[in-house]
Design a protein around this motif. Sequence first.
Motif, PDB file in Angstrom:
ATOM      1  N   SER A 331       0.831  -1.215   0.000  1.00  0.00           N
ATOM      2  CA  SER A 331       0.000   0.000   0.000  1.00  0.00           C
ATOM      3  C   SER A 331       0.861   1.259   0.000  1.00  0.00           C
ATOM      4  O   SER A 331       0.526   2.256  -0.652  1.00  0.00           O
ATOM      5  CB  SER A 331      -0.935   0.022   1.214  1.00  0.00           C
ATOM      6  N   PHE A 332       1.959   1.231   0.745  1.00  0.00           N
ATOM      7  CA  PHE A 332       2.857   2.386   0.826  1.00  0.00           C
ATOM      8  C   PHE A 332       3.443   2.716  -0.548  1.00  0.00           C
ATOM      9  O   PHE A 332       3.477   3.879  -0.966  1.00  0.00           O
ATOM     10  CB  PHE A 332       3.965   2.099   1.832  1.00  0.00           C
ATOM     11  N   TYR A 333       3.876   1.676  -1.257  1.00  0.00           N
ATOM     12  CA  TYR A 333       4.480   1.897  -2.572  1.00  0.00           C
ATOM     13  C   TYR A 333       3.423   2.263  -3.616  1.00  0.00           C
ATOM     14  O   TYR A 333       3.648   3.124  -4.473  1.00  0.00           O
ATOM     15  CB  TYR A 333       5.255   0.648  -3.014  1.00  0.00           C
ATOM     16  N   ASN A 334       2.274   1.603  -3.551  1.00  0.00           N
ATOM     17  CA  ASN A 334       1.222   1.874  -4.531  1.00  0.00           C
ATOM     18  C   ASN A 334       0.697   3.293  -4.426  1.00  0.00           C
ATOM     19  O   ASN A 334       0.229   3.875  -5.406  1.00  0.00           O
ATOM     20  CB  ASN A 334       0.067   0.886  -4.349  1.00  0.00           C
ATOM     21  N   LEU A 335       0.774   3.866  -3.229  1.00  0.00           N
ATOM     22  CA  LEU A 335       0.249   5.211  -3.002  1.00  0.00           C
ATOM     23  C   LEU A 335       1.076   6.290  -3.696  1.00  0.00           C
ATOM     24  O   LEU A 335       0.580   7.389  -3.954  1.00  0.00           O
ATOM     25  CB  LEU A 335       0.199   5.484  -1.489  1.00  0.00           C
ATOM     26  N   GLN A 336       2.331   5.976  -4.018  1.00  0.00           N
ATOM     27  CA  GLN A 336       3.244   6.987  -4.572  1.00  0.00           C
ATOM     28  C   GLN A 336       2.721   7.640  -5.841  1.00  0.00           C
ATOM     29  O   GLN A 336       2.957   8.820  -6.083  1.00  0.00           O
ATOM     30  CB  GLN A 336       4.602   6.354  -4.891  1.00  0.00           C
ATOM     31  N   ILE A 337       2.001   6.852  -6.656  1.00  0.00           N
ATOM     32  CA  ILE A 337       1.586   7.352  -7.965  1.00  0.00           C
ATOM     33  C   ILE A 337       0.374   8.272  -7.875  1.00  0.00           C
ATOM     34  O   ILE A 337       0.005   8.926  -8.858  1.00  0.00           O
ATOM     35  CB  ILE A 337       1.291   6.169  -8.928  1.00  0.00           C
ATOM     36  N   LEU A 338      -0.234   8.386  -6.700  1.00  0.00           N
ATOM     37  CA  LEU A 338      -1.468   9.162  -6.557  1.00  0.00           C
ATOM     38  C   LEU A 338      -1.283  10.622  -6.973  1.00  0.00           C
ATOM     39  O   LEU A 338      -2.121  11.174  -7.678  1.00  0.00           O
ATOM     40  CB  LEU A 338      -1.966   9.091  -5.105  1.00  0.00           C
ATOM     41  N   SER A 339      -0.186  11.249  -6.542  1.00  0.00           N
ATOM     42  CA  SER A 339       0.043  12.664  -6.868  1.00  0.00           C
ATOM     43  C   SER A 339       0.041  12.889  -8.370  1.00  0.00           C
ATOM     44  O   SER A 339      -0.531  13.866  -8.866  1.00  0.00           O
ATOM     45  CB  SER A 339       1.368  13.141  -6.273  1.00  0.00           C
ATOM     46  N   LYS A 340       0.667  11.987  -9.097  1.00  0.00           N
ATOM     47  CA  LYS A 340       0.728  12.122 -10.560  1.00  0.00           C
ATOM     48  C   LYS A 340      -0.648  11.934 -11.188  1.00  0.00           C
ATOM     49  O   LYS A 340      -1.017  12.671 -12.113  1.00  0.00           O
ATOM     50  CB  LYS A 340       1.704  11.088 -11.125  1.00  0.00           C
ATOM     51  N   LEU A 341      -1.401  10.955 -10.691  1.00  0.00           N
ATOM     52  CA  LEU A 341      -2.693  10.639 -11.305  1.00  0.00           C
ATOM     53  C   LEU A 341      -3.725  11.749 -11.120  1.00  0.00           C
ATOM     54  O   LEU A 341      -4.603  11.929 -11.956  1.00  0.00           O
ATOM     55  CB  LEU A 341      -3.251   9.335 -10.711  1.00  0.00           C
ATOM     56  N   LEU A 342      -3.628  12.485 -10.012  1.00  0.00           N
ATOM     57  CA  LEU A 342      -4.678  13.451  -9.695  1.00  0.00           C
ATOM     58  C   LEU A 342      -4.549  14.771 -10.440  1.00  0.00           C
ATOM     59  O   LEU A 342      -5.551  15.460 -10.646  1.00  0.00           O
ATOM     60  CB  LEU A 342      -4.700  13.719  -8.185  1.00  0.00           C
ATOM     61  N   VAL A 343      -3.352  15.140 -10.829  1.00  0.00           N
ATOM     62  CA  VAL A 343      -3.157  16.430 -11.500  1.00  0.00           C
ATOM     63  C   VAL A 343      -3.901  16.456 -12.838  1.00  0.00           C
ATOM     64  O   VAL A 343      -3.740  15.564 -13.673  1.00  0.00           O
ATOM     65  CB  VAL A 343      -1.649  16.718 -11.720  1.00  0.00           C
ATOM     66  N   GLY A 344      -4.756  17.469 -12.985  1.00  0.00           N
ATOM     67  CA  GLY A 344      -5.550  17.611 -14.205  1.00  0.00           C
ATOM     68  C   GLY A 344      -6.923  16.970 -14.126  1.00  0.00           C
ATOM     69  O   GLY A 344      -7.757  17.155 -15.015  1.00  0.00           O
ATOM     70  N   GLU A 345      -7.168  16.205 -13.062  1.00  0.00           N
ATOM     71  CA  GLU A 345      -8.478  15.566 -12.880  1.00  0.00           C
ATOM     72  C   GLU A 345      -9.413  16.480 -12.085  1.00  0.00           C
ATOM     73  O   GLU A 345      -8.961  17.401 -11.392  1.00  0.00           O
ATOM     74  CB  GLU A 345      -8.321  14.235 -12.123  1.00  0.00           C
ATOM     75  N   ASN A 346     -10.709  16.208 -12.188  1.00  0.00           N
ATOM     76  CA  ASN A 346     -11.647  16.979 -11.363  1.00  0.00           C
ATOM     77  C   ASN A 346     -11.826  16.305 -10.005  1.00  0.00           C
ATOM     78  O   ASN A 346     -11.413  15.164  -9.791  1.00  0.00           O
ATOM     79  CB  ASN A 346     -12.990  17.178 -12.074  1.00  0.00           C
ATOM     80  N   MET A 347     -12.466  16.998  -9.091  1.00  0.00           N
ATOM     81  CA  MET A 347     -12.586  16.507  -7.711  1.00  0.00           C
ATOM     82  C   MET A 347     -13.394  15.217  -7.633  1.00  0.00           C
ATOM     83  O   MET A 347     -13.131  14.361  -6.794  1.00  0.00           O
ATOM     84  CB  MET A 347     -13.216  17.582  -6.831  1.00  0.00           C
ATOM     85  N   ALA A 348     -14.392  15.059  -8.488  1.00  0.00           N
ATOM     86  CA  ALA A 348     -15.202  13.840  -8.469  1.00  0.00           C
ATOM     87  C   ALA A 348     -14.358  12.617  -8.807  1.00  0.00           C
ATOM     88  O   ALA A 348     -14.514  11.548  -8.221  1.00  0.00           O
ATOM     89  CB  ALA A 348     -16.376  13.966  -9.438  1.00  0.00           C
ATOM     90  N   ASN A 349     -13.433  12.791  -9.759  1.00  0.00           N
ATOM     91  CA  ASN A 349     -12.563  11.680 -10.147  1.00  0.00           C
ATOM     92  C   ASN A 349     -11.525  11.345  -9.087  1.00  0.00           C
ATOM     93  O   ASN A 349     -10.990  10.235  -9.068  1.00  0.00           O
ATOM     94  CB  ASN A 349     -11.850  11.989 -11.471  1.00  0.00           C
ATOM     95  N   MET A 350     -11.235  12.299  -8.211  1.00  0.00           N
ATOM     96  CA  MET A 350     -10.274  12.046  -7.144  1.00  0.00           C
ATOM     97  C   MET A 350     -10.703  10.845  -6.298  1.00  0.00           C
ATOM     98  O   MET A 350      -9.890   9.992  -5.938  1.00  0.00           O
ATOM     99  CB  MET A 350     -10.133  13.273  -6.241  1.00  0.00           C
ATOM    100  N   ILE A 351     -11.993  10.775  -5.993  1.00  0.00           N
ATOM    101  CA  ILE A 351     -12.513   9.683  -5.172  1.00  0.00           C
ATOM    102  C   ILE A 351     -12.377   8.358  -5.911  1.00  0.00           C
ATOM    103  O   ILE A 351     -11.979   7.345  -5.328  1.00  0.00           O
ATOM    104  CB  ILE A 351     -13.994   9.933  -4.803  1.00  0.00           C
ATOM    105  N   ALA A 352     -12.678   8.354  -7.207  1.00  0.00           N
ATOM    106  CA  ALA A 352     -12.582   7.128  -8.005  1.00  0.00           C
ATOM    107  C   ALA A 352     -11.137   6.644  -8.096  1.00  0.00           C
ATOM    108  O   ALA A 352     -10.858   5.443  -8.010  1.00  0.00           O
ATOM    109  CB  ALA A 352     -13.153   7.364  -9.402  1.00  0.00           C
TER     110      ALA A 352
END
Length: 366
Positions: A331-352
Amino acid sequence: MIRTEEMLLNVGPQHPSTHGVFRLVVKIDGEIITHAQPVIGYLHRGTEKIAENLQYTQIIPYTDRMDYISSMTNNYVICHAVETMMGIEIPERAEYLRVIAMELNRVASHLVWWGTYLLDMGAVSPFLYAFREREMIINMLNELSGARLTFNYMRVGGVKWDAPEGWIQKVKDFIPYMREQLKGYHQLVTGNEIFMNRVKGVGRYTKEEAIQYSLTGPNLRCTGVKFDLRKDEPYSIYDRFKFDVITEEGGDCWSRYHVRIREIEESLKILEQACEQFPEGGEILAKVPKIIKAPKGEAYVRIESPRGEIGCYIASDGKKEPYRLKFRRPSFYNLQILSKLLVGENMANMIAILGAIDIVLGEVDG
Protein backbone atom coordinates in the motif's frame (compact mmCIF):
# COMPACT_ATOMS: atom_id res chain seq x y z
CA MET A 1 -14.87 34.79 -19.35
CA ILE A 2 -15.13 32.93 -16.03
CA ARG A 3 -12.39 33.85 -13.58
CA THR A 4 -11.43 31.38 -10.86
CA GLU A 5 -8.94 31.48 -8.00
CA GLU A 6 -6.78 28.63 -6.78
CA MET A 7 -7.96 27.08 -3.54
CA LEU A 8 -6.08 24.90 -1.06
CA LEU A 9 -8.28 22.06 0.15
CA ASN A 10 -7.68 19.47 2.88
CA VAL A 11 -9.36 16.16 2.14
CA GLY A 12 -9.28 14.18 5.37
CA PRO A 13 -7.90 12.91 7.62
CA GLN A 14 -11.51 12.24 8.62
CA HIS A 15 -13.13 12.27 5.20
CA PRO A 16 -15.25 9.12 4.71
CA SER A 17 -13.80 8.47 1.26
CA THR A 18 -10.23 8.26 2.58
CA HIS A 19 -11.06 5.08 4.56
CA GLY A 20 -8.92 5.98 7.52
CA VAL A 21 -6.67 8.67 8.88
CA PHE A 22 -5.24 9.77 5.53
CA ARG A 23 -4.87 13.41 4.58
CA LEU A 24 -4.73 14.67 1.02
CA VAL A 25 -3.83 18.33 0.43
CA VAL A 26 -5.00 19.44 -3.00
CA LYS A 27 -4.84 22.71 -4.89
CA ILE A 28 -7.85 23.21 -7.11
CA ASP A 29 -8.67 25.72 -9.83
CA GLY A 30 -12.44 25.57 -9.96
CA GLU A 31 -13.03 21.80 -9.93
CA ILE A 32 -9.70 20.86 -11.51
CA ILE A 33 -6.83 19.60 -9.34
CA THR A 34 -3.54 21.38 -10.06
CA HIS A 35 -1.47 19.79 -7.27
CA ALA A 36 -1.96 16.93 -4.83
CA GLN A 37 0.13 15.98 -1.82
CA PRO A 38 -0.63 12.84 0.24
CA VAL A 39 0.14 13.34 3.95
CA ILE A 40 0.68 10.16 5.97
CA GLY A 41 1.77 9.29 9.49
CA TYR A 42 -1.41 9.74 11.52
CA LEU A 43 -1.55 6.00 12.23
CA HIS A 44 2.18 5.36 12.68
CA ARG A 45 2.98 2.66 15.24
CA GLY A 46 6.69 2.04 14.77
CA THR A 47 6.18 -1.69 14.18
CA GLU A 48 9.67 -2.34 12.81
CA LYS A 49 11.46 -0.64 15.71
CA ILE A 50 9.25 -2.33 18.30
CA ALA A 51 10.04 -5.70 16.66
CA GLU A 52 13.74 -5.30 17.50
CA ASN A 53 12.84 -5.72 21.18
CA LEU A 54 10.43 -8.65 20.73
CA GLN A 55 10.91 -12.38 20.31
CA TYR A 56 9.94 -13.65 16.87
CA THR A 57 6.65 -15.19 18.02
CA GLN A 58 5.74 -11.93 19.78
CA ILE A 59 6.06 -10.01 16.51
CA ILE A 60 3.24 -11.93 14.79
CA PRO A 61 0.34 -10.02 16.50
CA TYR A 62 1.89 -6.73 15.35
CA THR A 63 1.67 -7.85 11.72
CA ASP A 64 -2.11 -8.25 12.14
CA ARG A 65 -2.32 -4.48 12.57
CA MET A 66 -0.49 -3.55 9.35
CA ASP A 67 -2.89 -4.63 6.62
CA TYR A 68 -5.77 -5.30 8.98
CA ILE A 69 -8.03 -6.27 6.07
CA SER A 70 -5.75 -9.22 5.24
CA SER A 71 -4.02 -10.23 8.47
CA MET A 72 -3.39 -13.82 7.37
CA THR A 73 -0.91 -12.82 4.65
CA ASN A 74 0.92 -10.54 7.10
CA ASN A 75 1.15 -13.39 9.62
CA TYR A 76 2.51 -15.67 6.93
CA VAL A 77 5.28 -13.39 5.62
CA ILE A 78 7.00 -12.96 9.01
CA CYS A 79 6.74 -16.71 9.75
CA HIS A 80 8.00 -17.52 6.25
CA ALA A 81 11.03 -15.27 6.71
CA VAL A 82 12.01 -16.87 10.04
CA GLU A 83 11.40 -20.38 8.67
CA THR A 84 13.60 -19.59 5.66
CA MET A 85 16.45 -18.50 7.93
CA MET A 86 16.10 -21.55 10.18
CA GLY A 87 15.49 -24.06 7.37
CA ILE A 88 12.28 -25.35 8.95
CA GLU A 89 10.15 -27.82 6.97
CA ILE A 90 6.43 -27.17 7.43
CA PRO A 91 4.01 -30.11 7.89
CA GLU A 92 1.79 -30.65 4.86
CA ARG A 93 -1.49 -30.24 6.75
CA ALA A 94 -0.28 -26.90 8.13
CA GLU A 95 0.63 -25.71 4.62
CA TYR A 96 -2.86 -26.45 3.35
CA LEU A 97 -4.45 -24.69 6.32
CA ARG A 98 -2.25 -21.67 5.66
CA VAL A 99 -3.18 -21.48 1.97
CA ILE A 100 -6.90 -21.92 2.66
CA ALA A 101 -6.77 -19.22 5.35
CA MET A 102 -4.85 -16.81 3.10
CA GLU A 103 -7.11 -17.29 0.08
CA LEU A 104 -10.27 -16.91 2.17
CA ASN A 105 -8.77 -13.70 3.53
CA ARG A 106 -7.92 -12.57 -0.04
CA VAL A 107 -11.55 -13.00 -1.07
CA ALA A 108 -12.72 -11.14 2.05
CA SER A 109 -10.23 -8.33 1.35
CA HIS A 110 -11.41 -7.88 -2.25
CA LEU A 111 -15.02 -7.89 -1.03
CA VAL A 112 -14.24 -5.03 1.36
CA TRP A 113 -12.64 -3.13 -1.51
CA TRP A 114 -15.54 -3.81 -3.89
CA GLY A 115 -18.19 -2.78 -1.40
CA THR A 116 -16.48 0.37 -0.14
CA TYR A 117 -15.44 1.44 -3.65
CA LEU A 118 -19.02 1.32 -4.84
CA LEU A 119 -20.08 3.14 -1.68
CA ASP A 120 -17.64 5.91 -2.62
CA MET A 121 -19.31 6.05 -6.02
CA GLY A 122 -22.70 6.56 -4.33
CA ALA A 123 -24.08 3.00 -4.47
CA VAL A 124 -25.18 1.58 -1.10
CA SER A 125 -26.50 -1.88 -2.09
CA PRO A 126 -23.17 -3.40 -3.27
CA PHE A 127 -21.62 -2.57 0.10
CA LEU A 128 -24.34 -4.52 1.90
CA TYR A 129 -24.02 -7.53 -0.41
CA ALA A 130 -20.20 -7.55 -0.13
CA PHE A 131 -20.31 -7.49 3.65
CA ARG A 132 -22.93 -10.22 3.71
CA GLU A 133 -20.52 -12.58 1.92
CA ARG A 134 -17.52 -11.30 3.88
CA GLU A 135 -19.34 -12.07 7.13
CA MET A 136 -19.53 -15.72 6.11
CA ILE A 137 -15.76 -15.79 5.54
CA ILE A 138 -15.06 -13.96 8.81
CA ASN A 139 -17.20 -16.49 10.68
CA MET A 140 -15.15 -19.33 9.18
CA LEU A 141 -11.85 -17.65 10.02
CA ASN A 142 -13.17 -16.97 13.51
CA GLU A 143 -13.82 -20.69 13.96
CA LEU A 144 -10.29 -21.41 12.75
CA SER A 145 -8.34 -18.75 14.67
CA GLY A 146 -10.60 -17.42 17.43
CA ALA A 147 -10.61 -13.87 16.01
CA ARG A 148 -12.52 -11.91 13.38
CA LEU A 149 -9.98 -9.37 12.12
CA THR A 150 -6.55 -9.65 13.76
CA PHE A 151 -6.29 -13.41 13.41
CA ASN A 152 -2.79 -14.11 14.82
CA TYR A 153 -3.14 -17.64 13.40
CA MET A 154 0.24 -18.45 11.86
CA ARG A 155 3.15 -19.72 13.92
CA VAL A 156 6.81 -20.27 13.06
CA GLY A 157 6.69 -23.89 11.87
CA GLY A 158 2.96 -24.11 11.12
CA VAL A 159 -0.31 -22.85 12.54
CA LYS A 160 -1.76 -22.26 16.00
CA TRP A 161 -4.73 -24.65 15.85
CA ASP A 162 -6.07 -27.37 13.60
CA ALA A 163 -9.29 -26.88 11.66
CA PRO A 164 -12.43 -27.74 13.70
CA GLU A 165 -14.44 -30.78 12.67
CA GLY A 166 -16.54 -30.04 9.59
CA TRP A 167 -14.70 -26.78 8.86
CA ILE A 168 -13.28 -27.87 5.48
CA GLN A 169 -16.79 -28.85 4.39
CA LYS A 170 -17.99 -25.34 5.25
CA VAL A 171 -15.29 -23.91 2.99
CA LYS A 172 -16.34 -26.32 0.22
CA ASP A 173 -19.99 -25.24 0.58
CA PHE A 174 -19.03 -21.56 0.44
CA ILE A 175 -17.27 -21.83 -2.93
CA PRO A 176 -20.33 -22.47 -5.19
CA TYR A 177 -22.33 -19.95 -3.15
CA MET A 178 -19.71 -17.24 -3.74
CA ARG A 179 -19.53 -18.03 -7.45
CA GLU A 180 -23.27 -17.53 -7.71
CA GLN A 181 -23.04 -14.20 -5.88
CA LEU A 182 -20.32 -13.00 -8.26
CA LYS A 183 -22.79 -13.36 -11.15
CA GLY A 184 -25.10 -11.01 -9.28
CA TYR A 185 -22.24 -8.57 -8.68
CA HIS A 186 -21.59 -8.40 -12.42
CA GLN A 187 -25.28 -7.87 -13.20
CA LEU A 188 -25.60 -5.15 -10.58
CA VAL A 189 -22.35 -3.23 -11.11
CA THR A 190 -20.03 -4.37 -13.90
CA GLY A 191 -22.48 -3.60 -16.70
CA ASN A 192 -23.91 -0.49 -15.03
CA GLU A 193 -23.53 2.50 -17.37
CA ILE A 194 -23.30 5.04 -14.55
CA PHE A 195 -20.45 3.14 -12.91
CA MET A 196 -18.67 2.58 -16.24
CA ASN A 197 -18.79 6.29 -17.00
CA ARG A 198 -17.25 7.07 -13.61
CA VAL A 199 -14.23 4.75 -13.98
CA LYS A 200 -13.49 4.07 -17.65
CA GLY A 201 -10.39 5.98 -18.78
CA VAL A 202 -9.98 7.57 -15.35
CA GLY A 203 -6.66 7.36 -13.48
CA ARG A 204 -4.80 5.80 -16.38
CA TYR A 205 -1.07 5.01 -16.33
CA THR A 206 1.19 2.92 -18.55
CA LYS A 207 3.03 -0.35 -17.94
CA GLU A 208 6.32 1.55 -17.84
CA GLU A 209 5.02 4.04 -15.27
CA ALA A 210 3.67 1.23 -13.08
CA ILE A 211 7.12 -0.41 -13.02
CA GLN A 212 8.89 2.91 -12.39
CA TYR A 213 6.67 3.55 -9.37
CA SER A 214 7.20 -0.02 -8.04
CA LEU A 215 3.51 -0.82 -8.22
CA THR A 216 2.56 -4.44 -7.57
CA GLY A 217 -0.58 -6.55 -7.33
CA PRO A 218 -3.72 -5.47 -9.20
CA ASN A 219 -2.26 -1.97 -9.62
CA LEU A 220 0.48 -3.51 -11.78
CA ARG A 221 -1.51 -6.29 -13.46
CA CYS A 222 -4.10 -3.76 -14.69
CA THR A 223 -1.45 -2.57 -17.21
CA GLY A 224 -0.96 -6.03 -18.70
CA VAL A 225 2.08 -7.09 -16.65
CA LYS A 226 1.56 -10.75 -15.76
CA PHE A 227 3.34 -10.83 -12.41
CA ASP A 228 2.04 -12.74 -9.41
CA LEU A 229 4.44 -14.14 -6.81
CA ARG A 230 2.23 -17.19 -6.29
CA LYS A 231 3.17 -18.14 -9.89
CA ASP A 232 6.49 -16.39 -10.53
CA GLU A 233 8.18 -17.28 -7.23
CA PRO A 234 5.92 -19.99 -5.76
CA TYR A 235 6.00 -20.27 -1.97
CA SER A 236 4.21 -22.62 0.42
CA ILE A 237 2.36 -25.15 -1.81
CA TYR A 238 1.00 -22.76 -4.47
CA ASP A 239 2.79 -24.72 -7.20
CA ARG A 240 0.27 -27.53 -6.64
CA PHE A 241 -2.71 -25.49 -7.80
CA LYS A 242 -3.97 -24.46 -11.22
CA PHE A 243 -5.14 -20.86 -11.45
CA ASP A 244 -4.74 -17.91 -13.81
CA VAL A 245 -2.94 -14.61 -13.26
CA ILE A 246 -5.53 -11.98 -14.14
CA THR A 247 -4.39 -9.02 -16.24
CA GLU A 248 -6.07 -6.14 -18.06
CA GLU A 249 -4.57 -3.74 -20.57
CA GLY A 250 -6.24 -0.38 -19.84
CA GLY A 251 -4.27 0.74 -16.78
CA ASP A 252 -7.31 2.71 -15.57
CA CYS A 253 -9.77 2.39 -12.68
CA TRP A 254 -11.99 0.19 -14.83
CA SER A 255 -9.12 -2.27 -15.41
CA ARG A 256 -8.22 -2.34 -11.72
CA TYR A 257 -11.85 -3.10 -10.92
CA HIS A 258 -11.88 -6.05 -13.34
CA VAL A 259 -8.59 -7.49 -12.08
CA ARG A 260 -9.79 -7.58 -8.46
CA ILE A 261 -13.27 -8.93 -9.14
CA ARG A 262 -11.85 -11.69 -11.37
CA GLU A 263 -9.15 -12.52 -8.81
CA ILE A 264 -11.92 -13.59 -6.47
CA GLU A 265 -12.82 -16.30 -8.99
CA GLU A 266 -9.19 -17.49 -9.09
CA SER A 267 -8.99 -17.63 -5.30
CA LEU A 268 -12.11 -19.79 -5.32
CA LYS A 269 -10.32 -22.16 -7.75
CA ILE A 270 -7.38 -22.44 -5.34
CA LEU A 271 -9.71 -23.02 -2.38
CA GLU A 272 -11.58 -25.72 -4.27
CA GLN A 273 -8.37 -27.60 -5.12
CA ALA A 274 -6.93 -27.14 -1.62
CA CYS A 275 -10.06 -28.56 -0.01
CA GLU A 276 -10.02 -31.56 -2.37
CA GLN A 277 -6.33 -32.23 -1.66
CA PHE A 278 -6.56 -31.52 2.08
CA PRO A 279 -4.65 -34.30 3.89
CA GLU A 280 -6.34 -36.35 6.58
CA GLY A 281 -4.48 -36.21 9.88
CA GLY A 282 -0.91 -35.16 10.41
CA GLU A 283 0.94 -32.52 12.38
CA ILE A 284 0.11 -28.81 12.19
CA LEU A 285 3.33 -27.53 13.76
CA ALA A 286 6.94 -28.50 13.06
CA LYS A 287 9.30 -29.22 15.92
CA VAL A 288 10.74 -25.82 16.78
CA PRO A 289 12.57 -24.65 19.92
CA LYS A 290 10.49 -22.95 22.62
CA ILE A 291 12.74 -19.91 22.29
CA ILE A 292 13.25 -19.28 18.58
CA LYS A 293 16.66 -17.95 17.61
CA ALA A 294 17.29 -17.31 13.94
CA PRO A 295 20.92 -18.04 12.96
CA LYS A 296 23.27 -15.16 12.17
CA GLY A 297 22.65 -13.76 8.73
CA GLU A 298 19.90 -12.10 6.76
CA ALA A 299 16.96 -13.09 4.60
CA TYR A 300 14.31 -11.42 2.46
CA VAL A 301 11.12 -13.19 1.45
CA ARG A 302 8.16 -11.86 -0.48
CA ILE A 303 4.63 -13.07 -1.09
CA GLU A 304 1.50 -11.96 -2.93
CA SER A 305 -0.94 -10.11 -0.67
CA PRO A 306 -4.30 -8.79 -1.96
CA ARG A 307 -2.60 -5.42 -2.50
CA GLY A 308 0.62 -6.70 -4.07
CA GLU A 309 4.10 -7.71 -3.00
CA ILE A 310 4.57 -7.76 0.76
CA GLY A 311 8.13 -8.52 1.78
CA CYS A 312 9.94 -9.16 5.05
CA TYR A 313 13.65 -8.55 5.58
CA ILE A 314 15.30 -9.90 8.72
CA ALA A 315 18.88 -9.36 9.84
CA SER A 316 19.81 -11.64 12.74
CA ASP A 317 22.78 -11.70 15.10
CA GLY A 318 21.74 -15.08 16.51
CA LYS A 319 19.65 -13.77 19.39
CA LYS A 320 15.98 -14.41 20.15
CA GLU A 321 15.11 -10.93 18.82
CA PRO A 322 15.88 -9.71 15.28
CA TYR A 323 18.78 -7.27 14.95
CA ARG A 324 16.80 -5.49 12.22
CA LEU A 325 13.42 -6.09 10.65
CA LYS A 326 11.88 -4.33 7.66
CA PHE A 327 8.58 -4.86 5.87
CA ARG A 328 7.89 -3.95 2.25
CA ARG A 329 4.27 -2.81 2.41
CA PRO A 330 2.50 -2.72 -0.97
CA SER A 331 0.00 0.00 0.00
CA PHE A 332 2.86 2.39 0.83
CA TYR A 333 4.48 1.90 -2.57
CA ASN A 334 1.22 1.87 -4.53
CA LEU A 335 0.25 5.21 -3.00
CA GLN A 336 3.24 6.99 -4.57
CA ILE A 337 1.59 7.35 -7.97
CA LEU A 338 -1.47 9.16 -6.56
CA SER A 339 0.04 12.66 -6.87
CA LYS A 340 0.73 12.12 -10.56
CA LEU A 341 -2.69 10.64 -11.31
CA LEU A 342 -4.68 13.45 -9.70
CA VAL A 343 -3.16 16.43 -11.50
CA GLY A 344 -5.55 17.61 -14.21
CA GLU A 345 -8.48 15.57 -12.88
CA ASN A 346 -11.65 16.98 -11.36
CA MET A 347 -12.59 16.51 -7.71
CA ALA A 348 -15.20 13.84 -8.47
CA ASN A 349 -12.56 11.68 -10.15
CA MET A 350 -10.27 12.05 -7.14
CA ILE A 351 -12.51 9.68 -5.17
CA ALA A 352 -12.58 7.13 -8.01
CA ILE A 353 -8.78 7.21 -8.41
CA LEU A 354 -7.92 6.99 -4.70
CA GLY A 355 -10.40 4.15 -4.11
CA ALA A 356 -9.10 2.15 -7.07
CA ILE A 357 -5.57 2.07 -5.60
CA ASP A 358 -6.97 0.14 -2.61
CA ILE A 359 -4.72 1.32 0.21
CA VAL A 360 -4.94 0.22 3.83
CA LEU A 361 -3.65 2.93 6.15
CA GLY A 362 -2.16 0.57 8.72
CA GLU A 363 0.09 -0.71 5.95
CA VAL A 364 0.95 2.76 4.68
CA ASP A 365 1.92 4.16 8.09
CA GLY A 366 3.17 0.92 9.63
